[in-house]
Design a protein around this motif. Structure first.
Motif, short mmCIF file in Angstrom:
data_model
loop_
_atom_site.label_atom_id
_atom_site.label_comp_id
_atom_site.label_asym_id
_atom_site.label_seq_id
_atom_site.Cartn_x
_atom_site.Cartn_y
_atom_site.Cartn_z
N VAL A 167 40.10 35.97 26.45
CA VAL A 167 40.61 35.83 25.07
C VAL A 167 42.13 35.67 25.19
O VAL A 167 42.84 36.62 25.56
N LEU A 168 42.59 34.45 24.95
CA LEU A 168 43.99 34.11 25.17
C LEU A 168 44.69 33.97 23.82
O LEU A 168 44.15 33.38 22.86
N ARG A 169 45.89 34.49 23.76
CA ARG A 169 46.75 34.31 22.60
C ARG A 169 48.14 33.92 23.09
O ARG A 169 48.81 34.69 23.79
N GLU A 170 48.53 32.67 22.70
CA GLU A 170 49.84 32.13 23.12
C GLU A 170 49.98 32.15 24.63
O GLU A 170 51.02 32.46 25.19
N GLY A 171 48.86 31.80 25.34
CA GLY A 171 48.86 31.67 26.79
C GLY A 171 48.72 32.97 27.54
O GLY A 171 48.63 32.97 28.77
N ALA A 172 48.69 34.10 26.79
CA ALA A 172 48.58 35.40 27.47
C ALA A 172 47.18 35.95 27.26
O ALA A 172 46.52 35.72 26.23
N LEU A 173 46.70 36.67 28.29
CA LEU A 173 45.37 37.27 28.24
C LEU A 173 45.44 38.55 27.42
O LEU A 173 46.12 39.51 27.80
N ARG A 174 44.70 38.53 26.26
CA ARG A 174 44.69 39.71 25.40
C ARG A 174 43.46 40.58 25.66
O ARG A 174 43.56 41.81 25.75
N TYR A 175 42.32 39.94 25.80
CA TYR A 175 41.06 40.67 25.99
C TYR A 175 40.17 39.86 26.95
O TYR A 175 40.41 38.67 27.21
N VAL A 176 39.12 40.54 27.43
CA VAL A 176 38.04 39.88 28.18
C VAL A 176 36.76 40.17 27.44
O VAL A 176 36.36 41.34 27.27
N LEU A 177 36.11 39.08 26.95
CA LEU A 177 34.89 39.20 26.18
C LEU A 177 33.71 38.96 27.09
O LEU A 177 33.68 37.94 27.80
N THR A 178 32.73 39.88 27.11
CA THR A 178 31.63 39.82 28.08
C THR A 178 30.31 39.94 27.35
O THR A 178 30.14 40.81 26.49
N ALA A 179 29.35 39.04 27.81
CA ALA A 179 27.96 39.17 27.36
C ALA A 179 27.16 39.65 28.57
O ALA A 179 27.18 39.02 29.64
N VAL A 180 26.43 40.73 28.44
CA VAL A 180 25.62 41.29 29.52
C VAL A 180 24.21 40.75 29.38
O VAL A 180 23.59 40.91 28.30
N ILE A 181 23.72 40.12 30.43
CA ILE A 181 22.41 39.45 30.39
C ILE A 181 21.51 40.09 31.44
O ILE A 181 21.92 40.32 32.59
N THR A 182 20.28 40.36 31.08
CA THR A 182 19.30 40.95 32.01
C THR A 182 18.56 39.84 32.75
O THR A 182 18.45 38.71 32.24
N PRO A 183 17.98 40.13 33.95
CA PRO A 183 17.22 39.12 34.67
C PRO A 183 16.04 38.58 33.89
O PRO A 183 15.64 37.42 34.09
N ASP A 184 15.47 39.37 32.97
CA ASP A 184 14.33 38.88 32.21
C ASP A 184 14.70 37.65 31.40
O ASP A 184 13.85 36.81 31.08
N ALA A 185 15.98 37.58 31.01
CA ALA A 185 16.41 36.44 30.21
C ALA A 185 16.32 35.13 30.97
O ALA A 185 16.30 34.05 30.36
#
Length: 752
Positions: A167-185
């Motif tokens: 998650v970038l704002r004005e070229g700087a990293l503000r956050y890291v957004l993560t989706a956790v996925i299981t092997p069943d998916a």
């Protein structure tokens, strides 16, 4: 002589071998064609497997790309810009419910602090990150990434993997957004790619080598690490196929493709029998058909051969009758070639009896001619040997008489010089005749010693100088004073060089030029004699070293010679381990003779000319004071009398005898101190005379010296074994004889 029939095979086996030899190449060719076709089919299946693995990898990337795009959309939320994390958590939960493959959504700060977790209440303490690798990569690259499978830090310990976007704002990293996925998916991803044509297993493996999804026994293998061979091969190449053993122990072929940019590996695992079945079945089919054809063809050949064997056996019987001299009889055969063979055998019987009569006549004639040729050759060799020996007997008194004339002062005339010179020439011709005879009978012996070639050349030049000076030739000698060391018989090697110089002098017109040079060549030593004389015609150049072969001679035969000098050169050079060759550009253009000898590089320092010439005489008995008494025994009266007179002029007391009785009588009456005995005496030879003198005189016996026409090593060894102190060859060298007697006088003086 052992029979060859016992090792021969019957005709039927030869026919079987013919059939087998004919069919086997065709069967082998068919097998190769079938094998190649099966290999092509297998490669086609391998290509399909790789294509399927590539499609599986693409499907996985599409699935991950969808999640990444959704996360990117969620990252643009205004709640994040305002910092309203609670509202953002509600929005994440809403989006998660629309993504069936997502288990939870996480929001992390760049320092790894978990800010939002849709799976936990707000007041709940968040667990630490389970998969750190992808988080570290996104901090470094600011690019979306798919992580590896990991065990969750919650109470359920569930397997899952993260999909992270920055998650970038004005070229700087503000956050890291993560989706956790299981092997069943991912079950739907691998299953949607399955094929019903082959029994395949489809697998997805994360960058760490752990199985994330598998169509066969996923509950058993998901979360486990792939085999070491799988990891080695997939990390070494982007795509490929290799043979392996699956995680459940089955022999398989694995087709794989690594997806980009996630770095996950999609694999298609196929049991080996699926790919090997076409090749195996084809080879069994060709082998079975080929064996059946061989069996049928061999059986037919076996049956057909029985008829042929009977006809051939009859032909063999007829041939045996023909060999025994009987008329062959052969029954008619249905095989045309065998019928022709029977007729030919009958005709051969008639011709054979006629040829036998002719052969007997030719054999009798050839045997007679061979016996005559052998007898002639033996007679020639014996004649040459006897001629040389017999010529020595008359030469001995002539040489001695000339020496007497010289010592009496009656030889100071041109006529005496002519006689002396021509007599030396005759002696040399006799020596050559004897040498040819010895070589022909294999009696030539060499006494080798290390010596410098220059010493041999000096002696040879001295020997050939009279003829060279007589014909007014210029002689140029170019031989290094040292460094050309050979292991050779000095006398025989001198004879080689002297014969070449004499030959050049004879066949070069007066006032010609002769060159003698020596140098290193091909690991040995080359000695070259070159002249500008008559040359050698090409038609006799190849035979110039054969005995009695000579070039064109003038009508007056001014060149002289018997045509054996060059034959002696070749025989003596080859006996020394070398070779000789002749070269000439034709009549009137001179000739070049080259002798090659092996170098004796490791020999010790050679003897000097003076050391080599100094005779090493055996120890002799002391002789009493007074004039030396000498007994000369020779059946040639002239030779004996001339030698006695010559010894008398030298101050010795001399008596003469011509046979054994006379020698015994003189020995008892004269009591000689030295006895010079001719070996070839009539009735009793010189050895017998010496033995009888010893029996009569005992300790008072004289010192014995042999006088003979034979001078080979074997002759000298025999005389030495018989007690003779010295061995003289006719015509005797007067200086050598005097030196021998004077050595007795010195021994007597020393004893006194």
């Amino acid at each position: 002589m052992p029979s060859r029939i016992a090792h021969a095979l019957p005709l039927r086996w030869h026919l079987v071998r013919l059939v087998v030899g004919t069919l086997l190449p065709a069967i082998a060719f068919a097998a190769i064609v079938v094998f190649q076709l099966a290999r092509l089919e297998r490669r086609s299946v391998e290509r399909r497997a790789v294509t399927s693995a590539r499609a599986l990898a693409a499907a996985f990337e599409r699935e991950m790309s969808g999640s990444i795009q959704t996360l990117h959309a969620l990252a643009e939320s205004e709640e994040l810009d305002r910092g309203d994390l609670e509202s953002f958590r509600v929005e994440c939960e809403r989006v998660r419910r629309t993504q069936s493959s997502w288990k939870t959504v996480l929001l992390l700060s760049p320092d790894g602090q978990l800010l939002v977790n849709t799976a936990l209440p707000v007041s709940h303490s968040p667990p630490p990150l389970a998969e750190q690798g992808s988080f570290a990569r996104i901090l470094e690259s600011h690019r979306p990434t798919v992580g590896s499978l990991a065990v969750g830090r919650g109470a359920a310990k569930q397997l899952a993997f993260p999909v992270r976007v920055p998650v970038l704002r004005e070229g700087a990293l503000r956050y890291v957004l993560t989706a956790v996925i299981t092997p069943d998916a991912l079950t739907g991803v691998v299953s949607s790619q399955s094929s019903h044509e082959e029994e395949w297993t489809r697998v997805l493996v994360d960058p760490q080598g752990r199985v994330v999804a598998r169509t066969r026994d996923p509950e058993r293998f998901v979360g486990r690490s792939a085999t070491s061979l799988f990891l080695e091969r997939t990390r070494a190449s982007h795509e490929g196929v290799f043979a392996s053993v699956s995680m459940d122990g089955t022999s398989t072929y694995v087709a794989f493709s690594r997806s980009q940019p996630s770095g996950w590996t999609a694999a298609i695992v196929t049991p080996r029998w699926v790919l090997d079945a076409p090749v195996t079945s084809s080879m069994f089919a060709v082998g079975g058909l080929g064996f059946a054809l061989l069996l049928v063809s061999a059986s037919g050949a076996w049956i057909f051969s029985r008829r042929l064997e009977r006809s051939i056996s009859e032909a063999a019987t007829a041939s045996a009758s023909l060999a025994e001299g009987h008329s062959p009889r052969m029954a008619p055969s249905s095989v045309r070639e065998l019928a022709q063979l029977g007729e030919a055998l009958e005709r051969s019987g008639l011709l054979l009896r006629e040829r036998e009569r002719e052969r007997d006549a030719h054999l009798a004639s050839a045997e007679t001619a061979r016996a005559e040729a052998v007898a002639a050759t033996r007679a020639k060799d014996a004649f040459l040997a006897m001629l040389g020996h017999e010529l020595r007997n008359p030469l001995a008194p002539i040489v001695t008489s000339l020496e007497l004339l010289r010592r009496r002062g009656l030889a100071q005339t041109p006529e005496h010089e002519v006689i002396t010179r021509q007599l030396k020439h005759v002696v040399r011709l006799v020596d050559d005749l004897l040498d040819v005879s010895r070589i022909t009978r294999g009696q030539m012996s060499l006494h080798r010693e290390p010596l410098e070639l220059v010493s041999v050349v000096a002696r040879a030049v001295e020997a050939a100088s009279p003829l060279i000076e007589q014909r007014r030739h210029s002689l140029q000698v170019d031989v290094p004073p040292s460094g050309l060391l050979v292991l050779a018989d000095p006398d025989r090697l001198t004879q080689v060089v002297a014969n070449l110089l004499t030959n050049a002098a004879k066949y070069t017109p007066p006032g010609g030029h002769i060159q003698l040079r020596a140098h290193d060549q091909e690991g040995g030593i080359a000695l070259v004699v070159e002249d500008n004389g008559h040359g050698v015609p090409q038609e006799i150049l190849s035979r110039i070293f054969e005995p009695f072969v000579q070039g064109p001679r003038s009508l007056d035969r001014s060149e002289g010679g018997l045509g054996i000098g060059l034959a002696l050169v070749r025989s003596l050079v080859e006996a020394h381990g070398g070779h000789v060759e002749a070269r000439s550009d034709g009549p009137g253009r001179g000739s070049v003779f080259t002798v090659w000898l092996p170098r004796h590089a490791l020999a010790e320092k050679p003897l000097t000319e003076e050391e080599r010439r100094t005779p090493v005489s055996p120890p002799v008995e002391a002789v009493p004071a007074g004039p030396v008494r000498v007994l000369v025994v020779d059946d040639n009266v002239d030779a004996a009398e001339a030698l006695a007179e010559l010894l008398g002029l030298s101050g010795y007391e001399v008596v003469v005898a011509h046979d054994c009785p006379g020698a015994l009588a003189q020995a008892e009456a004269f009591r000689p101190e030295v006895a010079i005995l001719d070996i070839g005496l009539p009735d009793v030879d010189g050895y017998g005379v010496a033995e009888r003198i010893r029996e009569r005189l005992g300790a008072a016996s004289p010192v014995f010296a042999a006088l003979t026409g034979f001078g080979q090593a074997a002759d000298r060894a025999r005389s030495h074994a018989a007690g003779f102190r010295q061995h003289f060859v006719k015509p005797i060298d007067v200086d050598e004889l005097s030196a021998f007697i004077e050595s007795l006088r010195e021994a007597r003086s020393g004893a006194a």
